[in-house]
Structure formats: structure tokens, C-alpha cells
Design a protein around this motif. Structure first.
Motif, PDB file in Angstrom:
ATOM      1  N   ILE A  32      58.153  36.952 130.607  1.00 20.15           N
ATOM      2  CA  ILE A  32      58.871  35.673 130.693  1.00 20.15           C
ATOM      3  C   ILE A  32      59.214  35.202 129.291  1.00 20.15           C
ATOM      4  N   ASP A  33      60.501  35.093 129.055  1.00 23.17           N
ATOM      5  CA  ASP A  33      61.039  34.719 127.746  1.00 23.17           C
ATOM      6  C   ASP A  33      61.379  33.232 127.826  1.00 23.17           C
ATOM      7  N   TYR A  34      60.626  32.410 127.127  1.00 27.14           N
ATOM      8  CA  TYR A  34      60.893  30.969 127.212  1.00 27.14           C
ATOM      9  C   TYR A  34      60.531  30.242 125.928  1.00 27.14           C
ATOM     10  N   SER A  35      60.919  28.998 125.890  1.00 24.66           N
ATOM     11  CA  SER A  35      60.782  28.130 124.715  1.00 24.66           C
ATOM     12  C   SER A  35      61.810  28.540 123.672  1.00 24.66           C
ATOM     13  N   SER A  36      61.527  29.618 122.931  1.00 20.38           N
ATOM     14  CA  SER A  36      62.510  30.246 122.039  1.00 20.38           C
ATOM     15  C   SER A  36      63.358  29.268 121.232  1.00 20.38           C
ATOM     16  N   PRO A  37      62.717  28.380 120.479  1.00 20.13           N
ATOM     17  CA  PRO A  37      63.488  27.462 119.651  1.00 20.13           C
ATOM     18  C   PRO A  37      64.086  28.193 118.456  1.00 20.13           C
ATOM     19  N   ASN A  38      64.958  27.516 117.764  1.00 21.56           N
ATOM     20  CA  ASN A  38      65.611  28.121 116.613  1.00 21.56           C
ATOM     21  C   ASN A  38      64.972  27.637 115.325  1.00 21.56           C
ATOM     22  N   ILE A  39      64.687  28.602 114.482  1.00 14.94           N
ATOM     23  CA  ILE A  39      64.073  28.282 113.205  1.00 14.94           C
ATOM     24  C   ILE A  39      65.002  27.395 112.389  1.00 14.94           C
ATOM     25  N   GLY A  99      65.659  20.013 124.989  1.00 18.80           N
ATOM     26  CA  GLY A  99      66.097  21.181 125.763  1.00 18.80           C
ATOM     27  C   GLY A  99      65.076  22.304 125.663  1.00 18.80           C
ATOM     28  N   HIS A 100      64.530  22.495 124.476  1.00 23.40           N
ATOM     29  CA  HIS A 100      63.495  23.520 124.323  1.00 23.40           C
ATOM     30  C   HIS A 100      62.220  23.112 125.051  1.00 23.40           C
ATOM     31  N   LEU A 101      61.986  21.814 125.126  1.00 23.77           N
ATOM     32  CA  LEU A 101      60.829  21.359 125.893  1.00 23.77           C
ATOM     33  C   LEU A 101      60.974  21.798 127.344  1.00 23.77           C
ATOM     34  N   LEU A 129      75.048  40.295 116.510  1.00 23.02           N
ATOM     35  CA  LEU A 129      75.104  38.993 117.183  1.00 23.02           C
ATOM     36  C   LEU A 129      73.904  38.767 118.097  1.00 23.02           C
ATOM     37  N   TYR A 130      73.872  37.566 118.609  1.00 21.37           N
ATOM     38  CA  TYR A 130      72.849  37.143 119.576  1.00 21.37           C
ATOM     39  C   TYR A 130      72.694  38.188 120.689  1.00 21.37           C
ATOM     40  N   ALA A 131      73.834  38.642 121.237  1.00 19.91           N
ATOM     41  CA  ALA A 131      73.795  39.604 122.349  1.00 19.91           C
ATOM     42  C   ALA A 131      73.239  40.950 121.894  1.00 19.91           C
ATOM     43  N   ARG A 157      71.035  41.513 119.726  1.00 12.20           N
ATOM     44  CA  ARG A 157      69.574  41.395 119.653  1.00 12.20           C
ATOM     45  C   ARG A 157      68.949  41.303 121.048  1.00 12.20           C
ATOM     46  N   ASP A 158      69.652  40.655 121.967  1.00  9.96           N
ATOM     47  CA  ASP A 158      69.095  40.554 123.324  1.00  9.96           C
ATOM     48  C   ASP A 158      69.105  41.896 124.048  1.00  9.96           C
ATOM     49  N   ILE A 159      70.162  42.673 123.847  1.00 12.42           N
ATOM     50  CA  ILE A 159      70.207  44.004 124.475  1.00 12.42           C
ATOM     51  C   ILE A 159      69.056  44.844 123.928  1.00 12.42           C
ATOM     52  N   ALA A 215      74.126  26.435 129.960  1.00 12.40           N
ATOM     53  CA  ALA A 215      75.242  26.740 129.072  1.00 12.40           C
ATOM     54  C   ALA A 215      75.242  28.205 128.626  1.00 12.40           C
ATOM     55  N   GLN A 216      74.114  28.879 128.744  1.00 13.99           N
ATOM     56  CA  GLN A 216      74.054  30.275 128.286  1.00 13.99           C
ATOM     57  C   GLN A 216      74.318  31.290 129.396  1.00 13.99           C
ATOM     58  N   ASN A 217      74.768  30.815 130.548  1.00 13.88           N
ATOM     59  CA  ASN A 217      75.031  31.704 131.686  1.00 13.88           C
ATOM     60  C   ASN A 217      75.847  32.933 131.334  1.00 13.88           C
TER      61      ASN A 217
HETATM   62  N1  ARG Z   1      67.116  30.477 120.746  1.00 17.77           N
HETATM   63  C1  ARG Z   1      67.955  30.271 121.883  1.00 17.77           C
HETATM   64  C2  ARG Z   1      68.389  28.808 121.932  1.00 17.77           C
HETATM   65  O1  ARG Z   1      67.730  27.942 121.409  1.00 17.77           O
HETATM   66  C3  ARG Z   1      67.290  30.628 123.184  1.00 17.77           C
HETATM   67  C4  ARG Z   1      66.837  32.060 123.307  1.00 17.77           C
HETATM   68  C5  ARG Z   1      66.592  32.475 124.723  1.00 17.77           C
HETATM   69  N2  ARG Z   1      66.119  33.814 124.864  1.00 17.77           N
HETATM   70  C6  ARG Z   1      66.850  34.921 124.728  1.00 17.77           C
HETATM   71  N3  ARG Z   1      66.288  36.075 124.835  1.00 17.77           N
HETATM   72  N4  ARG Z   1      68.140  34.845 124.473  1.00 17.77           N
HETATM   73  O2  ARG Z   1      69.400  28.507 122.527  1.00 17.77           O
END
Ligand code: ARG
Length: 566
Positions: A117-124, A131-133, A304-306, A308-310, A332-334
Motif C-alpha cells: 500500500i503506497d500512501y501518504s507520499s508527501p513531497n520533499i 491532502g496528504h493527511l 518523469l513521475y511516470a 519512476r512509478d513504472i 486529480a491523479q487518475n
Molecule cells: N508525491 C505525490 C503527491 O504528493 C504522491 C505520490 C503517490 N504515489 C505514487 N506512487 N505515485 O502528489
């Protein structure tokens, strides 16, 4: 609860020409109590048997052999209604409750496989916002729900610790800040300059190029850029840890986006080798039917983001051999998830179907909504602290003599916020209001916690020990409707957890625990519990304790504590 539907389907299959499984699907649980506990509609047999559905229902009802757990079978119009035998029901529910006790409905051998389960994942370098909460509390709840039904879960905080925003931050740091300011003010300063960068870049677009160059430098291993990045990351992590501490949340893995830096090359090569990539305006993309293409590298070669996700999904499948990999993010990330799931499918990995995006709605605050970019943010820590302070105030008024006020205020204040996040279907937007969140009489966390404390209080007054309460009671003592309703509610718990897992919907647990609390309160107002007659007293106390185990565990599944007093 015992699978009554299944047994009824087996019995009905002797009478009705239909497969057991289909019968089971047809059996309803009527909301109207007058229609019994289960109901079987006969409309669909009218055509085949060339009789009215009412006549068919009457005929079937006569032929059915009544099992012991059914008190009576009745035919009303086109329905066959089944009434559970009360004593049998009480016994079934209490046997399970007191067999599992503190772990009622949530203890399982973790033998169904792994779920990531991938969750929280805030941005440094950006603040941890509301939203992260939401992602954090929903993810944490899903973790517990899936463990409760027998999976081993692995929580991953996929930190946003890589990407163009670091190029921006480096430029902004050099132009608008200095070492001292960052050291003194920490994340606040990082946020200030990040916001300023965006304001300035509107006037001077060349700043964006400069930022891109700096990110490319990072990707190429430039030491100066990397040491700034590392520094920003450490500052942010310290801040995040404080918030996780308040919430009592720990992660099994903190592998964020940067972790995949040295792993992306191989994946890009694999995509090329599988002939999936195309060059479009200098960028490398994977084209997808009915969707915009998924960007793999930019013109300047940066990822890109994608990408890294792949790479992360491949890594996780390899590492954990997951049955499911669940991502909890804003709606929004659908598109992002749909795209990269598709890329993995195109790579020929069957497990692409085990990737699940669980999207949630936005949170708006009383004074406007939240976005990092324009700086209108409410730091989460502030929100949590305020919840605790406001709760302390309420407790001081309601129960001035309470011991451990601070601890209870923390558990109730935080619980209130968590509960509010999950009370409605998570896809829905929520409008945050203190009045709603901290209402002790509404459908809220504090209401449920208060009910738990009340149950505990009546139990303590009995002078009995928790070990003295068990399922060894005289079931004939329990006769009234409200007691039966409470038993049924308690008995539903396991099914509710299964449903919440199947729908990835913690709100099903939240709704359930409110209904359970309401049911307990009705029972409590109607029945004296500490009566003289010892068998009656024991029977009622067993319901009180059963309700306590259920409420406490349901709250636990949501990530909320159940204080004994408040
Ligand atoms: N860091 C991203 C954000 O704050 C969420 C990441 C979600 N997880 C993932 N594997 N893309 O929007």
C-alpha cells in the motif's frame, strides 16, 4: 457471522431449480424487520412455472425443510421470509466474540499473500498538507483492513524526493535565500522560496529553463546540486516525522522517487526493446489507446513521475510478489495511474491487473482551499495541534475531573479529524468545519469514542472483571428488540470488514461503527444493566463487553484510539 445465506441457499436448492450460488445472490437481507432476517423473492420463476409469483412462493415455502437456526418461515406475497432463531443467533455471535475477545473480527493468520500500500507520499521541500493527511489516514486504514482479512501488508511512503521541483528549489535558494535562513526557519523558508519562484517565473520564464538545467545536473550526479537536494530532504523528513509521530503512523519502506534513479535506465531499455516507445517532439513516450501518451523522458533526457512509478511497480513486484499494489492519492491523479498501469500491461506483465488506484476527493477548509503553489496552505501540524487544543477545551467543560486530560484530548482530537476524513465515500470532496468535526452528538469520532467510554463506565460499575464476562450466559434472558438489534450489529462486523476491503472503502467501517454506537446507546437507555438478578445482569454485561470489543476494533481499523474515559 455464520454464513446463514449459504446454508439457506443449500436448503432452497432442494426445492428450487437453480444453482446454489445464484440462489445465494438472490437472497436479500430486508431492511424492514417485519420481513424477517432473510428474504427470497420468487418473481423470476413465474415465467418458467407459468404460475403467479405469490402462488410459487407459497408452494416453495411449504416444501422447505426448516433448519434449527430458523425460528419460522413465512410466505408473504412473492417472498419467502426467514426469521432467525433468537437464541441460536445470540449464541453464534457471542461464541465468536468471546472466542476472539480483544481481537474480535480482526485477528487473522496473515496467509493470503502480500499487499503493498503506497500512501501518504508527501513531497520533499513542500509542506505536508491536508491532502496528504487524507492519503495518510485512508492508506493506514486500508492497511489495517487488509491485515484484518488475512493479508500481510507492506506500507510504502513513496516520497516525492526527485523531480523538476528540486531544480526550482535550487534556483530559488540561490536567488532568494541563504544557508542561515534555511537553517533557522526550515521548511517554512523552503516553502517561501518555492512560492516566490513561481511568482517570479510568471514574469521571467527563463527561470524555468534554469530550473530544468539544475534538475538535469542532479540526474547526472552533479555533487553541488545533489548536496543541496540531500539537505532539503533531511529538513523535510524531520518535519514529516513529527506529523507521523502525532498520528502514530510508521512505514515499512521509505523508498521514494529518488530510490529509483539507478533503476530507471534498465526499464527504459526494456520499453525500447519491447518496441513500446516513440519519439515525439524530442520526448520519449509510450502511446496508449484512448488516452494521452505516457511520457517516459523529456527532450533533455530527464525522467518523469511516470518513469519512476513504472520502475517502482516492477521493483515492488519483484521484491514483494504482491497480490495487489494499492495507490492512495487524490482523484486529480487518475490519468497518471491509468497511463502507467497501461504501460505495464503493454510490457506484458499480467500482474498489471493487480495495480489499484484508490482516489479520494479534495478537502476544502473553512477559509478557502489548499494548494502548495500559491502558498495558501495550512500546515498539517497546526491543524492537528488545534484539534487537540479545542478538544482539551471541550473536555475541561464536560468533564473537569478527568485524569490524563492531555492524553485523552490528543486521542479524541486526532480521532475526530481522522474520522471526518473517512465518514463519507472517500471519492467525495469534504468541507472541513470544526463544528462538524468536534460535535460530540453527531455522527463523529468523538461520538463513537464517547459511547465506548460510556460502555466502559457501566462495565466498571459492575465491579466485575473482564475475564468474568463470557458467552456462558442464559440466552433466554435476552428478549427485547433493542438487545437483539445490538447483537445483530455486533455479528455483522466481519462481513463489514470484507465489504470495506472489497470496495477499498474505509467509510464502510466508519458508517458501521456509528450504527453500532447508536444501537448500543438505544440498548443502554432502554435496559438497566446493573440489575439484581445475576443471570440477567451477566447476560446484559456480555452485550456491553461485546459492543466494547467491536467499537474498539472498528475504531482501530480506522486508525483511531478508544480512550476508556473521556
Ligand atoms: N508525491 C505525490 C503527491 O504528493 C504522491 C505520490 C503517490 N504515489 C505514487 N506512487 N505515485 O502528489
Amino acid at each position: 457471522m455464520k454464513d446463514y445465506k449459504l446454508v439457506l441457499a443449500e436448503i432452497l436448492a432442494n426445492v428450487v431449480e437453480m444453482k446454489k450460488e445464484d440462489i445465494e445472490d438472490l437472497i436479500e437481507v430486508p431492511t424492514n424487520k417485519d420481513m424477517g432476517d432473510f428474504s427470497f423473492p420468487c418473481f423470476r420463476f413465474a415465467k418458467i412455472l407459468k404460475k403467479s409469483p405469490n402462488a410459487i412462493a407459497a408452494e416453495f415455502a411449504k416444501k422447505i425443510e426448516r433448519p434449527d437456526f430458523i425460528e419460522k418461515i413465512e410466505n408473504v406475497n412473492a417472498y419467502i421470509n426467514f426469521y432467525l432463531d433468537k437464541e441460536e443467533l445470540i449464541k453464534t455471535v457471542l461464541d465468536k466474540v468471546f472466542d476472539e475477545k480483544e481481537n474480535y473480527a480482526i485477528e487473522q493468520k496473515k496467509d493470503k499473500g502480500n499487499i503493498v500500500i503506497d500512501y501518504s507520499s508527501p513531497n520533499i521541500a513542500k509542506p505536508f498538507h491536508i491532502g496528504h493527511l487524507r492519503s495518510t489516514v485512508i492508506g493506514n486504514s486500508l492497511y489495517r483492513i487488509f491485515e484484518a482479512i488475512g493479508y500481510k501488508c507492506i506500507s510504502v511512503n513513496h516520497l516525492g524526493d526527485w523531480g523538476t521541483q528540486f531544480g526550482k528549489l535550487i534556483v530559488a535558494y540561490r536567488l532568494y535565500s541563504n544557508k542561515e535562513e534555511v537553517e533557522n526557519k526550515g521548511i517554512e523558508e523552503l516553502l517561501r522560496i518555492y512560492v516566490k519562484f513561481h511568482e517570479e517565473a510568471k514574469k521571467d520564464p527563463s527561470l524555468e529553463n534554469l530550473a530544468r538545467e539544475n534538475f538535469t545536473k542532479m540526474e547526472q550526479g552533479d555533487e553541488e546540486a545533489l548536496s543541496l537536494w540531500k539537505w532539503f530532504k533531511e529538513i523535510s523528513l524531520k518535519e514529516f516525522e513529527r506529523v507521523y509521530d502525532i498520528l502514530g503512523i510508521k512505514f515499512d519502506s521509505l523508498n521514494g522517487e529518488a530510490f529509483y534513479n539507478d533503476k530507471m535506465d534498465a526499464v527504459i531499455k526494456e520499453l525500447d526493446a519491447k518496441n513500446l516507445t516513440k519519439i515525439s517532439e524530442g520526448a520519449k513516450v509510450v502511446e496508449i489507446e484512448d488516452m494521452s501518451p505516457c511520457l517516459i523522458t523529456k527532450k533533455d533526457g530527464s525522467t518523469l513521475y511516470a518513469t519512476r512509478d513504472i520502475t517502482a511497480a516492477l521493483y515492488r513486484q519483484n521484491m514483494y510478489n504482491f497480490q495487489k499494489c494499492i495507490y492512495v492519492t487524490a482523484l486529480a491523479q487518475n490519468l497518471h495511474f491509468a497511463q502507467f498501469f497501461k504501460v505495464i500491461e503493454k510490457m506484458g506483465y499480467k500482474w498489471a491487473e493487480d495495480l489499484v488506484h484508490v482516489p479520494f476527493g479534495m478537502v476544502s477548509m473553512e477559509n478557502g482551499s489548499i494548494s502548495t503553489r500559491n502558498g495558501n496552505v495550512l500546515l498539517l501540524e497546526e491543524l492537528l495541534t488545534e484539534a487537540i487544543n479545542k478538544t482539551k477545551q471541550i473536555i475541561k467543560e464536560k468533564n473537569p475531573k478527568l485524569e490524563n486530560k492531555d492524553k485523552v484530548a490528543k486521542e479524541v482530537g486526532i480521532g475526530a479529524i481522522i474520522f471526518d476524513d473517512m465518514y463519507n465515500n472517500i471519492i467525495k470532496d469534504i468541507h472541513f468545519s470544526w463544528e462538524k468535526v468536534l460535535n460530540f452528538d453527531g455522527e463523529t469520532g468523538p461520538y463513537v469514542q464517547y459511547t465506548y467510554a460510556r460502555a466502559n463506565s457501566v462495565f466498571c460499575k459492575s465491579g466485575m472483571k473482564i475475564e468474568d464476562i463470557d458467552n456462558n450466559i442464559d440466552v433466554s434472558k435476552i428478549t427485547d428488540e433493542l438487545s437483539m438489534a445490538l447483537i445483530k450489529e455486533i455479528g455483522k462486523f466481519s462481513d463489514i470488514i470484507q465489504e470495506a476491503a472489497a470496495k477499498y472503502e474505509p467509510s464502510i467501517i466508519a458508517r458501521y461503527v456509528v450504527n453500532l454506537a447508536k444501537s448500543f446507546n438505544k440498548f443502554y437507555h432502554e435496559n438497566s444493566i446493573l440489575v439484581d438478578e445475576p443471570n440477567l445482569k451477566k447476560a446484559r454485561l456480555s452485550l456491553v463487553v461485546g459492543a466494547m470489543y467491536s467499537i474498539k476494533n472498528a475504531l482501530w481499523l480506522l486508525g483511531i484510539k478508544a480512550p476508556k474515559q473521556m
